[in-house]
Design an enzyme around this catalytic site. Structure first.
Site, PDB file in Angstrom:
ATOM      1  N   ASP A  98      39.086  26.476  45.779  1.00  0.00           N
ATOM      2  CA  ASP A  98      38.470  25.254  46.669  1.00  0.00           C
ATOM      3  C   ASP A  98      39.738  24.971  47.490  1.00  0.00           C
ATOM      4  OD1 ASP A  98      36.509  25.792  44.638  1.00  0.00           O
ATOM      5  OD2 ASP A  98      36.551  23.585  44.057  1.00  0.00           O
ATOM      6  N   GLU A 151      41.098  24.167  31.717  1.00  0.00           N
ATOM      7  CA  GLU A 151      40.671  24.612  33.002  1.00  0.00           C
ATOM      8  C   GLU A 151      41.921  25.578  33.811  1.00  0.00           C
ATOM      9  OE1 GLU A 151      39.218  21.687  35.523  1.00  0.00           O
ATOM     10  OE2 GLU A 151      38.453  22.976  37.066  1.00  0.00           O
TER      11      GLU A 151
HETATM   12  C1  9WN Z   1      32.976  22.976  43.371  1.00  0.00           C
HETATM   13  C2  9WN Z   1      33.094  24.974  38.185  1.00  0.00           C
HETATM   14  C3  9WN Z   1      33.631  25.291  39.513  1.00  0.00           C
HETATM   15  C4  9WN Z   1      34.290  26.602  39.926  1.00  0.00           C
HETATM   16  C5  9WN Z   1      35.154  26.602  41.051  1.00  0.00           C
HETATM   17  C6  9WN Z   1      36.219  25.513  40.925  1.00  0.00           C
HETATM   18  C7  9WN Z   1      35.633  23.975  40.758  1.00  0.00           C
HETATM   19  C8  9WN Z   1      33.598  22.718  41.937  1.00  0.00           C
HETATM   20  C9  9WN Z   1      34.467  21.308  42.095  1.00  0.00           C
HETATM   21  O1  9WN Z   1      34.541  23.974  39.774  1.00  0.00           O
HETATM   22  O2  9WN Z   1      34.668  23.856  42.133  1.00  0.00           O
HETATM   23  O3  9WN Z   1      32.380  24.164  43.316  1.00  0.00           O
HETATM   24  O4  9WN Z   1      33.945  20.424  41.986  1.00  0.00           O
HETATM   25  O5  9WN Z   1      35.923  21.414  42.056  1.00  0.00           O
HETATM   26  O6  9WN Z   1      37.217  25.487  41.957  1.00  0.00           O
HETATM   27  O7  9WN Z   1      35.930  27.769  41.191  1.00  0.00           O
HETATM   28  O8  9WN Z   1      33.313  27.599  39.888  1.00  0.00           O
HETATM   29  O9  9WN Z   1      34.028  25.491  37.141  1.00  0.00           O
END
Ligand code: 9WN
Length: 447
Positions: A183, A418
Site C-alpha cells: 500500500d 505481520e
Molecule cells: C488494505 C490484509 C491486507 C493485505 C495488504 C496489506 C494490508 C489493507 C489495509 O492488509 O492492506 O487492503 O487495511 O492496510 O497492505 O497487502 O492484503 O492483510
C-alpha cells in the site's frame, strides 16, 4: 556425527517443530467459517492475495480448508472476471474495518456478486497458489477443485490483461496502491503526489487500523486521504474500466502484479494439462507478458524493474522490493536475471547465502528508508517467500537457503507478526498474522 553437530541438528528440528505448532495454531485461530481472516483485529474480512498465500500453507495441514478458502474467494468474483481485494463478512458490525462495505457500495456496480466486496483487485497469485495446493496434496478432490477453479482463474487473467491493459502494451495497470498489496510503498509516492487530496477529509472518517496498530507503523492520514479519493473516483464510475486513462488519477504498471500475471499463465498451463485443457495458449501468453515486462518496466541503467506511471509515461525512481519480483518468471532473459540478483545481493536488499539482517521492502540505503512504517522498509514474509520461490526457479539454491533461514529465524524469534523491524527483527503490526503462518508452513516443508 560429532556431538556439536548432533546438537545443532536437534536444535534445528526443535525450532521447526515449534514453528509448525505456532503456525498451525495461528491459522486455526484465524479460521472463520468459510475463510481465514488475515488478522482478527486489523483485517477481520477476507482478503484476496492473503487467501492465496493462506491456501498454500493450509495445503500442508488442512487441504480441504485450502480449497475452501479459494472457493469462497472466487464465489465473490465479478462477472467481468475481477476478483475483489476484500470480501466482506456480513456478520460483522459496521465500523469493523475502514473502509467498509458501505463505503465501497459494490451492490450498485454492474456485474458485482451478491456478497458485498471492494471494487479493486490485488496481485493475481491465485493460479500458482491453486497449483501448489494440488501439488502438495494431490487427490481426486484436488483435481475436481482445479477443474472448478480453472475457468475462474482464466477469467481473472482475462480481466487483468484485457480491461486493465490501460497502457496498451500488454501489461495490467493498477488503479489504487492497495491493488499492489504494498500500500504505502515508496514506489507509489510520485504517482500518488498527483492525486489531489487533503488530509483534513480524514476527520470525516474513523480509521480502524490505528486503533489496533501504532500509527507510526501505518500509512499516514495524507496517504489515507489519497486512498479514499481514489476509491471515490473509481466508485463514481461504478468501477468501470473504460476510458480510465482520461479520467482516473492513478494508473501504474506494477512489476509485482505483472510478474504474478506471467507466473499465473505458467501455472495455468500446468493446471490445463490436469483438467484436459490446452496449455499452449497459456505458455504463449506467459512469454508475451515476460517480454512486455522487459520492454516496459526494465530500467537498464538502474539494473532493476520499476513501476511505470501511465499518467506521465515514466518509470518511478524508488528502488523497492517490487523491482525484484519479475525474477519469478522462469523465462526472464539472462541479463535481467543477473542484474536483479545483483540488485538483491547489493547493500540495498542484503540477500546472501547467510543473511545478517532480514530482507527489507525498500532500499536500506535510501534516505527515506523507514524501519517501522509498513511497506517503507520493514521485512514481510510474503515478499521474502516470493523471492525465495523465484530463487529456486532460477536454481540459486545457496541464496534460496539463506533467505529461507532468515525468514524462519525471524518468525521463530518474534512470532507470527505481520511485519518485522528490518534491523532488529522485532515484530510489528498484527501479532497473529495468517500469511506469515501459512508461508512459514510452506517454507518448513521445503528445506
Ligand atoms: C488494505 C490484509 C491486507 C493485505 C495488504 C496489506 C494490508 C489493507 C489495509 O492488509 O492492506 O487492503 O487495511 O492496510 O497492505 O497487502 O492484503 O492483510
Amino acid at each position: 556425527m560429532t556431538g556439536s553437530l548432533a546438537a545443532g541438528v536437534r536444535a534445528g528440528a526443535e525450532r521447526d517443530a515449534r514453528l509448525r505448532r505456532l503456525a498451525l495454531a495461528t491459522l486455526d485461530a484465524n479460521w472463520e467459517h468459510d475463510h481465514t481472516v488475515p488478522s482478527r483485529t486489523l483485517y477481520p474480512h477476507q482478503w484476496s492475495w492473503d487467501s492465496a498465500f493462506i491456501a498454500i500453507g493450509l495445503a500442508h495441514v488442512r487441504p480441504d480448508r485450502a480449497w475452501r478458502e479459494l472457493r469462497t474467494l472466487f464465489a465473490a468474483q465479478w462477472v467481468d472476471g475481477r476478483v475483489p481485494h476484500i470480501v466482506f463478512n456480513p456478520a460483522l458490525r459496521v465500523g469493523a474495518y475502514f473502509p467498509g462495505p458501505e463505503f465501497w457500495d459494490s451492490a450498485r456496480a454492474d456485474g458485482a456478486p451478491a456478497a458485498a466486496t471492494s471494487g479493486i483487485v490485488q496481485p493475481p497469485v491465485h493460479a500458482p497458489a491453486a497449483w501448489l495446493v494440488h501439488r502438495r496434496a494431490p487427490s481426486e478432490a484436488s483435481v475436481a477443485a482445479l477443474r472448478r477453479l480453472y475457468p475462474r482463474l482464466v477469467a481473472q487473467q482475462r480481466y487483468l490483461t484485457g480491461r486493465r491493459d490501460v497502457g496498451g502494451g500488454g501489461l495490467a495497470a493498477i488503479v489504487h496502491p492497495w491493488e499492489s498489496g504494498l500500500d504505502n510503498s515508496p514506489a507509489w509516492d510520485a504517482p500518488l503526489a498527483a492525486v489531489p487530496a487533503d488530509e483534513a477529509v480524514m476527520r470525516a472518517y474513523r480509521r480502524h487500523d490505528t486503533a489496533h496498530a501504532a500509527a507510526t507503523q501505518r500509512p499516514t492520514d495524507l496517504d489515507y486521504a489519497r486512498y479514499v479519493a481514489l476509491v471515490d473516483a473509481y466508485r463514481a464510475g461504478r468501477y468501470r474500466d473504460e476510458g480510465l486513462l482520461g479520467r482516473h488519477p492513478f494508473l501504474v504498471e506494477c512489476p509485482l502484479v505483472n510478474a504474478a500475471l506471467g507466473v499465473s499463465e505458467y501455472a495455468l498451463a500446468r493446471i490445463a494439462t490436469v483438467v484436459g485443457a490446452d496449455p499452449g495458449p497459456h505458455r504463449d501468453r506467459a512469454a508475451r507478458i515476460t517480454e512486455a515486462l522487459v520492454t516496459r518496466l526494465w530500467d537498464p541503467l538502474a539494473g532493476t524493474f520499476r513501476p511505470r506511471d501511465l499518467r506521465t509515461d515514466r518509470l518511478v525512481a524508488a528502488r523497492t522490493v517490487l523491482g525484484l519480483m519479475p525474477l519469478a518468471l522462469p523465462d526472464l532473459p539472462e541479463p535481467q536475471v543477473r542484474a536483479v540478483l545483483a540488485e538483491a545481493c547489493s547493500p540495498r536488499f542484503g540477500l546472501a547465502a547467510r543473511m545478517d539482517r532480514p530482507l527489507p521492502t525498500y532500499d536500506r540505503t535510501a534516505p527515506d528508508f523507514e524501519p517501522l512504517r509498513y511497506w517503507r522498509g520493514p521485512s514481510w514474509v510474503n515478499t521474502g517467500w516470493l523471492l525465495w520461490q523465484a530463487l529456486r526457479t532460477h536454481r540459486r539454491a545457496d541464496l534460496a537457503a539463506g533467505l529461507r533461514e532468515s525468514l524462519l529465524d525471524l518468525v521463530d524469534t518474534a512470532g507470527c507478526h505481520e511485519y518485522f523491524h528490518p534491523d532488529t527483527g522485532a515484530g510489528l503490526g498484527s501479532p497473529a498474522f495468517s500469511w506469515t503462518a501459512a508461508l512459514v508452513l510452506d517454507a518448513l516443508a521445503d528445506g
